[in-house]
Write an enzyme that holds these catalytic residues in place. Sequence first.
Site, PDB file in Angstrom:
ATOM      1  N   TYR A 175      -4.275   3.364 -10.643  1.00 43.39           N
ATOM      2  CA  TYR A 175      -5.117   2.518 -10.992  1.00 43.39           C
ATOM      3  C   TYR A 175      -5.200   1.219 -11.609  1.00 43.39           C
ATOM      4  O   TYR A 175      -4.180   1.138 -13.068  1.00 43.39           O
ATOM      5  CB  TYR A 175      -5.559   3.621 -11.906  1.00 43.39           C
ATOM      6  CG  TYR A 175      -7.458   3.734 -12.061  1.00 43.39           C
ATOM      7  CD1 TYR A 175      -8.246   3.836 -11.011  1.00 43.39           C
ATOM      8  CD2 TYR A 175      -7.552   3.638 -13.468  1.00 43.39           C
ATOM      9  CE1 TYR A 175      -9.332   4.039 -11.065  1.00 43.39           C
ATOM     10  CE2 TYR A 175      -9.147   3.526 -13.308  1.00 43.39           C
ATOM     11  CZ  TYR A 175     -10.320   3.727 -12.080  1.00 43.39           C
ATOM     12  OH  TYR A 175     -11.588   3.221 -12.344  1.00 43.39           O
TER      13      TYR A 175
ATOM     14  N   GLN B  96      -2.994   7.218  -8.949  1.00 40.79           N
ATOM     15  CA  GLN B  96      -3.217   6.258  -8.271  1.00 40.79           C
ATOM     16  C   GLN B  96      -2.399   6.345  -6.556  1.00 40.79           C
ATOM     17  O   GLN B  96      -3.349   6.863  -5.513  1.00 40.79           O
ATOM     18  CB  GLN B  96      -4.629   5.261  -8.237  1.00 40.79           C
ATOM     19  CG  GLN B  96      -5.571   4.639  -7.034  1.00 40.79           C
ATOM     20  CD  GLN B  96      -5.807   3.963  -7.657  1.00 40.79           C
ATOM     21  OE1 GLN B  96      -7.421   3.727  -7.931  1.00 40.79           O
ATOM     22  NE2 GLN B  96      -4.563   2.227  -7.501  1.00 40.79           N
TER      23      GLN B  96
END
Length: 323
Positions: A92, A187
């Site tokens: 992320y 992520q």
Amino acid sequence: MPLTDLTLAECLVLRPELDEPADLDAFWDLTLREARAAGGTPRWTPVDTGLTQVTTFDVAVPGFAGETVRGWLHLPTGAGLPLGCVVEFLGYGRGRGLAHEQVLWANAGYAHLVMDTRGQGWSTAQGDTPDTATLNGEVPGFLTRGVEDPHDLYYRRLFTDAVRFVEAAREHPAVDPDRIVVTGHSQGGGISLAVAALVPGLAGVMPDVPFLCDIRRGAMIAGQPPYTEIAEYLSLHRDRAGTVLTSLSYVDAAVLASRATAPAFFSVAMMDAVCPPSTCFAAYHRYGGPKDLRVYEFNGHEGGGGHHRRAQLAWVKELFSAS
């Protein structure tokens, strides 16, 4: 750093009931068919990085809606072809960074395709792919972007980009299409699980402390962003919890994980306040294929770090040697 969630013993027996949309498969089938129908051809442009043992290409792949998604392809110079390939998705806030930065897998003798992350690139590595959607009303971040309708979700676009990157890797003449592994941290780990569910025939998947797993629980217990974006949104829109959480279930990697069949090598960190270990274990327990696991009991979101990279190198070597 304290224990942030359930104990390891509790996580090992955890079997959460996750909400699964009845039209989940149809949703993703249509999404991917539309992306492929948008057309476009991957482009591979040589880049001079100054490195002598790794050859690098600037990559442009048609992703969601045919939009161009950037990346890097690293190949070990002079290696026999075709090569096993590691396709990597990023954490992320990270973009693809600079062309010379991520060469570990190529130095180990593999093709390495790194996907840029649309709209991201403010944290440690710059990005070069915009997110073209114009959606308002979300809190800062990406988890609530388009969250009122699963068709508008940011992660619908991002997962589609990732599938298209794997399909592009399979078409490259330097890559053995039967020896492709997908991986990523946080992520990137959640994306790799989604891709493993949506792309048949992968050689393997390595989700490292994966994000986007059991999203409802993550929003309720995570002490640090990004899951806190959901809690912040719902603290403002108190009447929308059902709509929001149902929408996010379409991109929940733990829900999708049951559809994956490739061998998997997970990592979980028990003191992780970003991706609580119980959420990662939800994906691990639901994963549909053969799986292995490394647990780092005294680590936070960094997980096993370089120690785990070495374990991944050994796992990929054994996997490709057996294929």
